[in-house]
Scaffold this motif. Structure first.
Motif, PDB file in Angstrom:
ATOM      1  N   LYS A 274      89.586  20.534  42.860  1.00  0.00           N
ATOM      2  CA  LYS A 274      89.208  19.243  42.299  1.00  0.00           C
ATOM      3  C   LYS A 274      87.701  19.191  42.186  1.00  0.00           C
ATOM      4  CE  LYS A 274      89.696  14.768  41.273  1.00  0.00           C
ATOM      5  NZ  LYS A 274      90.431  14.256  40.097  1.00  0.00           N
ATOM      6  N   GLU A 275      87.228  18.781  40.986  1.00  0.00           N
ATOM      7  CA  GLU A 275      85.797  18.666  40.739  1.00  0.00           C
ATOM      8  C   GLU A 275      85.481  17.207  40.404  1.00  0.00           C
ATOM      9  OE1 GLU A 275      83.267  20.259  37.170  1.00  0.00           O
ATOM     10  OE2 GLU A 275      83.535  21.919  38.613  1.00  0.00           O
ATOM     11  N   GLU A 276      84.409  16.694  40.996  1.00  0.00           N
ATOM     12  CA  GLU A 276      84.018  15.309  40.748  1.00  0.00           C
ATOM     13  C   GLU A 276      82.509  15.230  40.685  1.00  0.00           C
ATOM     14  OE1 GLU A 276      84.435  12.364  39.258  1.00  0.00           O
ATOM     15  OE2 GLU A 276      86.391  12.431  40.277  1.00  0.00           O
ATOM     16  N   LEU A 277      82.010  14.227  39.925  1.00  0.00           N
ATOM     17  CA  LEU A 277      80.575  14.054  39.779  1.00  0.00           C
ATOM     18  C   LEU A 277      80.033  13.121  40.848  1.00  0.00           C
ATOM     19  CD1 LEU A 277      80.089  13.775  35.907  1.00  0.00           C
ATOM     20  CD2 LEU A 277      79.672  15.753  37.382  1.00  0.00           C
ATOM     21  N   ARG A 278      78.832  13.396  41.252  1.00  0.00           N
ATOM     22  CA  ARG A 278      78.129  12.586  42.244  1.00  0.00           C
ATOM     23  C   ARG A 278      78.083  11.119  41.790  1.00  0.00           C
ATOM     24  NH1 ARG A 278      72.843  10.736  42.957  1.00  0.00           N
ATOM     25  NH2 ARG A 278      72.053  10.785  45.105  1.00  0.00           N
ATOM     26  N   TRP A 298      96.104  12.669  55.941  1.00  0.00           N
ATOM     27  CA  TRP A 298      94.955  13.346  55.334  1.00  0.00           C
ATOM     28  C   TRP A 298      93.951  13.757  56.411  1.00  0.00           C
ATOM     29  CZ3 TRP A 298      94.589  14.537  50.169  1.00  0.00           C
ATOM     30  CH2 TRP A 298      95.479  13.886  49.301  1.00  0.00           C
ATOM     31  N   ILE A 299      93.401  14.957  56.240  1.00  0.00           N
ATOM     32  CA  ILE A 299      92.304  15.424  57.099  1.00  0.00           C
ATOM     33  C   ILE A 299      91.328  16.205  56.227  1.00  0.00           C
ATOM     34  CG2 ILE A 299      93.695  15.545  59.212  1.00  0.00           C
ATOM     35  CD1 ILE A 299      93.833  18.588  58.813  1.00  0.00           C
ATOM     36  N   LYS A 300      90.094  16.342  56.717  1.00  0.00           N
ATOM     37  CA  LYS A 300      89.110  17.201  56.055  1.00  0.00           C
ATOM     38  C   LYS A 300      88.824  18.374  56.973  1.00  0.00           C
ATOM     39  CE  LYS A 300      84.530  17.432  53.960  1.00  0.00           C
ATOM     40  NZ  LYS A 300      83.212  16.785  53.761  1.00  0.00           N
ATOM     41  N   GLU A 301      89.026  19.551  56.432  1.00  0.00           N
ATOM     42  CA  GLU A 301      88.786  20.739  57.237  1.00  0.00           C
ATOM     43  C   GLU A 301      87.287  20.865  57.519  1.00  0.00           C
ATOM     44  OE1 GLU A 301      90.378  24.058  55.169  1.00  0.00           O
ATOM     45  OE2 GLU A 301      92.448  23.321  55.181  1.00  0.00           O
ATOM     46  N   ASP A 302      86.994  21.211  58.754  1.00  0.00           N
ATOM     47  CA  ASP A 302      85.602  21.408  59.185  1.00  0.00           C
ATOM     48  C   ASP A 302      84.755  20.161  58.936  1.00  0.00           C
ATOM     49  OD1 ASP A 302      86.278  24.043  59.836  1.00  0.00           O
ATOM     50  OD2 ASP A 302      85.806  24.733  57.803  1.00  0.00           O
ATOM     51  N   GLY A 303      85.333  19.018  59.175  1.00  0.00           N
ATOM     52  CA  GLY A 303      84.563  17.799  58.994  1.00  0.00           C
ATOM     53  C   GLY A 303      85.428  16.568  59.192  1.00  0.00           C
ATOM     54  N   THR A 304      84.806  15.426  59.053  1.00  0.00           N
ATOM     55  CA  THR A 304      85.532  14.171  59.198  1.00  0.00           C
ATOM     56  C   THR A 304      85.378  13.360  57.923  1.00  0.00           C
ATOM     57  OG1 THR A 304      83.574  13.124  60.173  1.00  0.00           O
ATOM     58  CG2 THR A 304      85.191  14.093  61.693  1.00  0.00           C
ATOM     59  N   LEU A 305      86.333  12.512  57.686  1.00  0.00           N
ATOM     60  CA  LEU A 305      86.288  11.650  56.521  1.00  0.00           C
ATOM     61  C   LEU A 305      85.256  10.556  56.739  1.00  0.00           C
ATOM     62  CD1 LEU A 305      90.123  11.306  55.899  1.00  0.00           C
ATOM     63  CD2 LEU A 305      88.511  12.699  54.589  1.00  0.00           C
ATOM     64  N   PRO A 306      84.413  10.275  55.717  1.00  0.00           N
ATOM     65  CA  PRO A 306      83.395   9.222  55.894  1.00  0.00           C
ATOM     66  C   PRO A 306      84.072   7.867  56.143  1.00  0.00           C
ATOM     67  CG  PRO A 306      83.530   9.906  53.602  1.00  0.00           C
ATOM     68  CD  PRO A 306      84.358  10.881  54.376  1.00  0.00           C
ATOM     69  N   ILE A 307      83.665   7.222  57.229  1.00  0.00           N
ATOM     70  CA  ILE A 307      84.378   6.020  57.688  1.00  0.00           C
ATOM     71  C   ILE A 307      84.262   4.881  56.686  1.00  0.00           C
ATOM     72  CG2 ILE A 307      84.456   4.272  59.502  1.00  0.00           C
ATOM     73  CD1 ILE A 307      83.555   6.400  61.476  1.00  0.00           C
ATOM     74  N   SER A 325      79.155  12.254  47.201  1.00  0.00           N
ATOM     75  CA  SER A 325      77.919  13.043  47.121  1.00  0.00           C
ATOM     76  C   SER A 325      78.235  14.496  47.414  1.00  0.00           C
ATOM     77  CB  SER A 325      76.879  12.514  48.120  1.00  0.00           C
ATOM     78  OG  SER A 325      77.325  12.713  49.445  1.00  0.00           O
ATOM     79  N   GLU A 326      77.189  15.341  47.254  1.00  0.00           N
ATOM     80  CA  GLU A 326      77.398  16.764  47.489  1.00  0.00           C
ATOM     81  C   GLU A 326      77.914  17.045  48.896  1.00  0.00           C
ATOM     82  OE1 GLU A 326      74.877  15.389  46.065  1.00  0.00           O
ATOM     83  OE2 GLU A 326      74.119  16.531  44.343  1.00  0.00           O
ATOM     84  N   ALA A 327      77.593  16.169  49.845  1.00  0.00           N
ATOM     85  CA  ALA A 327      78.042  16.388  51.227  1.00  0.00           C
ATOM     86  C   ALA A 327      79.547  16.230  51.363  1.00  0.00           C
ATOM     87  CB  ALA A 327      77.326  15.411  52.160  1.00  0.00           C
ATOM     88  N   ASP A 328      80.179  15.610  50.386  1.00  0.00           N
ATOM     89  CA  ASP A 328      81.623  15.413  50.462  1.00  0.00           C
ATOM     90  C   ASP A 328      82.404  16.608  49.944  1.00  0.00           C
ATOM     91  OD1 ASP A 328      81.441  12.790  51.519  1.00  0.00           O
ATOM     92  OD2 ASP A 328      80.964  12.032  49.521  1.00  0.00           O
ATOM     93  N   SER A 329      81.713  17.642  49.471  1.00  0.00           N
ATOM     94  CA  SER A 329      82.412  18.862  49.050  1.00  0.00           C
ATOM     95  C   SER A 329      83.084  19.507  50.249  1.00  0.00           C
ATOM     96  CB  SER A 329      81.420  19.840  48.412  1.00  0.00           C
ATOM     97  OG  SER A 329      80.856  19.281  47.242  1.00  0.00           O
TER      98      SER A 329
END
Length: 1199
Positions: A274-278, A298-307, A325-329
């Motif tokens: 999935k590709e999305e724009l900032r 739902w989970i994010k591998e190697d990270g947490t979902l932004p609260i 944002s790019e950090a959500d990749s």
């Protein structure tokens, strides 16, 4: 000292964020005054992607400012757009905005393309973005033939939508033919692509109108797809279909759909990208099928979902992250899970970015010979490419300018001249978009000018920042200084802050900050100054805040808000509810500093805020209003776990109306036996929403629930569905079983029948059984209908029986009943009590004894013995027996003796005794006769004094009404009373009993005498009667007798003289009246103090042994006193006036007294209470003596 403009940023507290934002707005607003020469600046333009409505005219905006005013031109698809050649296109005067009139003729598609506007004057040219103009589209669905879908219960299903491609894309939703949205759940939901997904189907999913709708918002149109028909076959229907169409082998191999672990319907496979724009919204979707319905995690591998930026939609099947944002990749994993297993899918997310500004170029105003830079800094993913244009022409082919030098994203200017003025465009672009910014370089030589109005008045609240504006312009850039009042030195930077735009900030304004401030701007070409004024005001404060309130629905509540403010400011008080306006309802009344809400309703609960506004500040205070009331009724009652003798009831609580529910009351109705009548079933805690209820057989139950809180109970819920329990044999037998005969030869068996609820089934009957207690007979039985009585005939008289009554119905018998004892009918006793003996105790009391009657001859339950007694009448009444008054005393139980109280002395009595059972009385015993001895007589019936003379008085009397024996004589005692109310010697006379008149001679004239008179029998002296009289005065004088006391007559004067006209008489009367008035006052005062008449005091002081108080039993008399003449005889009297027998007169206890008219007995037959038989009304006796002499009586003697 000069206060320099702050070139650098300062670290400011959080509380000043709003202030900094304000200052930033002011800085960006500082522009070149429009009266000065300047290049064009684009101020308004249409969006880059401009979708138009094809039904309206096309308007493409392009507005710009400049000096001189700019001219405008357009390009379309990269070439010049000659608007003069197209009659449908016009340009707005003084503007570059185009209007294309397609409503009269033409089509929107003709003008589809990329447009760009150029604004030009002698100082340069500015260009707009590339505006892509496209008409919106809302195409119809392509016609297709949709076959009905048939599938088994539990299978998965996807209904495709595939809407037509529109511009912009449509909004998809599913509805039925009635335009009602189809319900969605964890099992059924719509995907991001518009398809409708069923994780598993149920029979209720069967319908013929699954319709996908597409709404095109730009044109406000809705398109619909052809309806889709879905039929879900249940297991039973499936078996019938298989049996009809398949062979036996195929039939048994075709099994209904079973439970299964999850599999994904979308996306397919184990991974996807999935590709999305900032800056956009990232939407990830996973929809799974399975039975039971899977749940998505739902989970994010190697990270947490932004609260704060993560949201779940569509029953957690869609994960959304806003402002991505790019950090959500990274890799996101969705997990579908049910009871049979779990499956996961990984979505690799890459966030790209169209160019975005890091530092956009800003306009430059330089004076000749100055240096400057234009910086264009942007970022993106991939990294954007920076290109420069000058006046709309790529800088590579633009005219050369020796003052500029290009260094990547920066243009450096040095030693600029007027010819260096131009508009530069910076373009930052990558594959996802571009940014275009115009920034001019304007070379001017201008002395300073101050743009803020002169003498502006600033009003600021104390202890808040004060901002004094000094907007300025000049080229080169002026320096700014501030001065206060007439002081010669500039303001120092340790107290004040000077911002780049010239604004002076006083961080904490105080009262002494008030005054006039001067702003001075200087450059090499000149100087300008401006004065402003500052006033400091007291802050507005709320000194009485509204308070939290809890009120019951229907009542009235009031909030108070008192405000203190600066006297020069006028506050406005506004009330808000939940940060909005008050409801426009007459129940809300605002009066000065009060808000009143009448007839409070549920919706009135919330936060009420008092806002006090002035032109300078605003304060507020809030309070909560909680509206409480009895709870709303529970709803959604459901019966589950239905068993023969229990059921589980569940419900949903109604709103507790802000008062916690403490308990639930459950009631039931038996629609079969007592329709409309509700009974209490049970109560449960207010935290429970289910209850296990015990049931009785053969009852058609309905249940309802009421909620209870501290304010009361709710209305009942709607009744639950009915539940009929199975019939069963009775659980209990009738109660209150008794056996009593109504006739001597029967036995009446009665019982309290079971109610319909206790019957447990149809056909309720009773098995009645009986047998004699003392015999060997077998039980006799009979089955009777649902009655409460059965009569056994032909029984012996008063025989004990054993009895039992058993319930039964169509199902069976109740448990074995208890055995009770009863008796057959009673008959009248056959034998009278014998050996009746009477012992006369005294003149008013006798004791009776008798022998008991044998129990067998009683023929019933012994109630007791009844005594009849009567007094023998005298004279002619003796021969008329109908006038004989018989009295009755009943002695309960088996007593064989009793007392007869209240007898009359010197009387002949007859009595007999009878035994009593439940049927009635037996025969009477032979009459027993006894006589009562003599007693003391009552007082003489009357006493009158007649014929008073100078030395004599005649007494007349009537004998005692109750002599109680043979009168032997009368005793008359009298004594004189002198003028000082002293008593003289007592004279005692004996008068024969046959006399009723007596004359006393040799008395003193004009003297008052008191008489004491009573009769005597052999038993003693009776009660006395008293009287007073006065002998007459000398002839011609008035003779009178004091009006008697109670029971006494008036004495008459021997003769009367007409003296009413005599002078001496009138004087005498006046003197007497005055004396009487004085005496009355003295008596009144002494009586209030508790004192006695003077005669009493004199008597106490001069006691005579012959007239001392004596006991009534020896014939002496008490002291003479007005207060005591009305008192009854004292306790020592032999025969009290009420003729009751005192305890010392008999050794018998009150237990021996029988039951008269008002008598009472204990269970053992003992007598309680006072005997009260019929007796004559007695005249007033000696305890009603005459009054003592008094001034009032003395006055009456002359009348």
């Amino acid at each position: 000292m000069q206060l320099k403009i702050m070139p650098k940023k300062k670290c400011l507290p959080v509380g000043r964020v709003a202030l900094i934002l304000y200052l930033c707005q002011m800085i960006s607003a500082l522009e070149v005054p429009l009266d000065l020469v300047q290049p064009p600046t684009i101020i308004r333009q249409s969006p880059k992607d401009y979708i138009i409505d094809p039904r309206e005219n096309i308007v493409i905006q392009c507005e710009a400012k400049g000096k001189p005013p700019p001219s405008f031109s357009w390009t379309r698809n990269g070439t010049h757009f000659d608007i003069d050649k197209d009659p449908l296109v016009t340009m707005k005067p003084g503007s570059g905005t185009l209007t294309i009139n397609i409503m009269s003729e033409g089509k929107a598609e003709t003008y589809e393309g990329v447009y760009q506007c150029t604004a030009r004057n002698e100082r340069g040219a500015a260009i707009s973005n590339n505006i892509v103009v496209r008409p919106s589209r809302s195409p119809l669905w392509t016609k297709e033939k949709l076959e009905p879908i048939t599938l088994r219960n539990g299978q998965s299903l996807v209904l495709p939508c595939r809407p037509p491609l529109g511009l912009p894309p449509p909004i998809i939703f599913w509805m039925d033919n009635s335009f009602q949205r189809l319900p969605q759940s964890e099992r059924v939901s719509q995907g991001l692509n518009g398809d409708l997904y069923f994780s598993n189907v149920l029979p209720e999913d069967t319908r013929e109108d699954y319709i996908c709708y597409a709404r095109f918002n730009h044109t406000q149109t809705i398109q619909q797809k052809q309806p889709i028909s879905v039929k879900v076959i249940s297991v039973d229907e499936l078996n019938d279909t298989i049996a009809a169409n398949l062979s036996d082998t195929e039939f048994y191999s075709a099994k209904p759909n079973r439970e299964r672990p999850p599999t994904f319907l979308t996306p397919e496979g184990n991974t996807s990208n999935k590709e999305e724009l900032r800056g956009n919204v990232l939407s990830l979707e996973c929809i799974a099928e399975g039975l039971p319905t899977p749940v998505i995690y739902w989970i994010k591998e190697d990270g947490t979902l932004p609260i704060n930026r993560t949201f779940y939609r569509n029953f957690k099947k869609t994960l959304q992250i806003i402002q991505v944002s790019e950090a959500d990749s990274g890799n996101y994993q969705c997990i579908a899970k049910n009871a049979l297993g779990a499956i996961h899918h990984t979505i690799s997310v890459t966030v790209k970015a169209a160019p975005y500004w890091i530092l956009a170029p800003q306009n430059l105003v330089l004076s000749p010979g100055e240096d400057g830079t234009l910086i264009c800094r942007a970022n993106g993913n991939p990294k954007p490419r920076i290109s420069w244009l000058s006046n709309g022409v790529p800088i590579e082919i633009a005219p050369d300018d020796p003052s500029r030098k290009i260094n990547g994203d920066t243009i450096i200017f040095s030693n600029v001249q007027e010819r260096s003025s131009a508009v530069y465009q910076c373009n930052a672009s990558n594959e996802y978009g571009y940014l275009l910014a115009n920034a001019f370089v304007n070379v001017l030589a201008e002395p300073p000018r101050i743009l803020t109005l002169a003498n502006t008045l600033y009003q600021v609240i104390a202890n808040r920042p004060a901002l004094l504006d000094c907007a300025f312009f000049g080229s080169p850039l002026p320096t700014v200084e501030w001065f206060k009042e007439a002081k010669g030195s500039a303001l120092r930077d340790d107290i004040y802050i000077l911002h780049e735009n010239g604004t002076l900030e006083i961080p904490v304004a105080q009262k002494d900050s008030t005054g006039t401030y001067t702003c001075v701007a200087r450059n090499k070409l000149g100087m300008a100054k401006n004065e402003v004024h500052l006033e400091i005001k007291d802050p507005t404060r709320i000194i009485k805040q509204p308070e939290y309130a809890v009120v019951q629905r229907g009542s009235t509540v009031s909030f108070e808000c008192k405000v203190k403010h600066d006297h020069t400011l006028t506050p406005t008080i506004t009330w808000l509810k939940d940060n909005g306006e008050l409801p426009s309802d007459g129940r809300f009344t605002v009066d000065k500093d009060h808000l009143e809400v009448a007839d409070v309703k549920d919706g009135d609960g919330g936060t009420y805020t008092c806002v006090a506004n002035t032109t300078l500040d605003m304060v507020s205070a809030s309070a909560m209003l909680s509206v409480v009331d009895v709870p709303n009724p529970p709803f959604d009652l459901e019966l589950t776990d239905q068993l023969d003798k229990s059921v589980q009831l569940s419900w949903t609580p109604g709103d507790d109306n802000n008062s916690p529910i403490t308990k639930f009351i459950i009631e039931y109705e038996d629609a079969m036996h007592e329709a409309g009548l509700w009974h209490h079933q049970t109560e449960v805690s207010g935290t429970q929403t289910t209850a296990q209820l015990k049931l009785s057989p053969y009852v058609n139950y309905s249940f309802r629930v009421m909620a209870v809180n501290n304010l009361g109970r709710s209305l009942p819920s709607e009744p639950s569905e009915q539940y009929l329990t199975k019939a069963a044999e009775p659980d209990t037998n009738p109660t209150a079983v008794e056996g009593l005969g109504s006739e001597p030869d029967n036995l009446v068996i009665t019982w309290k029948p079971l109610n319909a609820f206790e019957s447990n089934g149809p056909g309720l009957q009773y098995k009645v059984s009986w047998r004699q207690k003392d015999g060997d007979d077998e039980w006799a039985s009979v089955v009777v209908a649902n009655v409460s009585k059965y009569i056994v005939s032909g029984t012996p008289t008063f025989v004990p029986y054993l009895i039992k009554v058993q319930a039964l119905n169509d199902v069976g018998f109740a448990p074995e009943p208890a055995v009770v004892m009863g008796h057959s009918g009673e008959d009248l006793p056959m034998v009278a009590p014998g050996n009746v003996r009477v012992n006369v105790v005294n003149s008013t009391l006798a004791e009776v004894h008798w022998d008991p009657v044998p129990l067998k001859s009683i023929r019933g339950h012994l109630q007791g013995y009844r005594l009849y007694y009567w007094k023998a009448q005298e004279g002619s009444l003796k021969r008329n027996r109908r006038h004989i008054e018989k009295k009755i005393l009943t002695f309960q139980g088996s007593k064989t003796h009793g007392m007869l109280p209240g007898l009359e002395p010197f009387s002949h009595y007859t009595l007999n005794v009878r035994v009593v059972n439940g049927k009635g009385e037996g025969p009477a015993s032979p009459d027993s006769i006894f006589n009562t001895p003599e007693g003391v007589p009552s007082a003489p019936s009357s006493l009158k004094i007649v014929n008073p003379t100078l030395d004599s008085l005649t007494l007349e009397w009537d004998p005692p009404s109750r002599p109680n024996g043979i009168l032997t004589e009368y005793t008359l005692k009298y004594q004189p009373i002198n003028s000082t109310h002293e008593l003289g010697p007592l004279v005692d006379l004996k008068i024969p009993a046959n006399k009723t008149r007596w004359t006393l001679k040799n008395l003193n004239f004009s003297t008052r005498y008191k008489f004491y008179f009573y009769a005597q029998t052999a038993a003693g002296s009776g009660s006395q009667i008293t009287e007073e009289a006065v002998t007459t005065v000398d002839e011609g004088k008035l003779a009178g007798i004091l009006p008697p006391d109670v029971g006494a007559g008036k004495a008459m004067a021997s003769r009367q003289v007409d003296i009413a006209t005599q002078g001496w008489f009138i004087g005498l009367m006046c003197a007497v009246a005055l004396l009487i008035l004085i005496l009355l006052i003295v008596c009144f005062i002494r009586r209030n103090k508790g004192g006695k008449y003077p005669v009493k005091e004199k008597e106490d002081a001069h006691a005579d042994p012959e007239i001392q108080p004596m006991k009534e039993d020896d014939g002496t008399f008490g002291e003479y006193s007005d207060a005591e003449d009305h008192k009854p005889l004292k306790k020592g009297s032999r025969t009290p006036s009420d003729r009751t027998v005192k305890k010392e007169d008999s050794d018998d206890s009150l237990v021996d007294y029988g039951e008269g008219v008002n008598g009472q007995f204990n269970e053992d037959g003992s007598f309680i209470g006072q005997y009260s038989g019929k007796k004559e009304k007695e005249p007033a006796e000696g305890n009603e003596s005459s009054e003592a002499p008094s001034p009032v009586n003395a006055m009456n003697s002359f009348v």
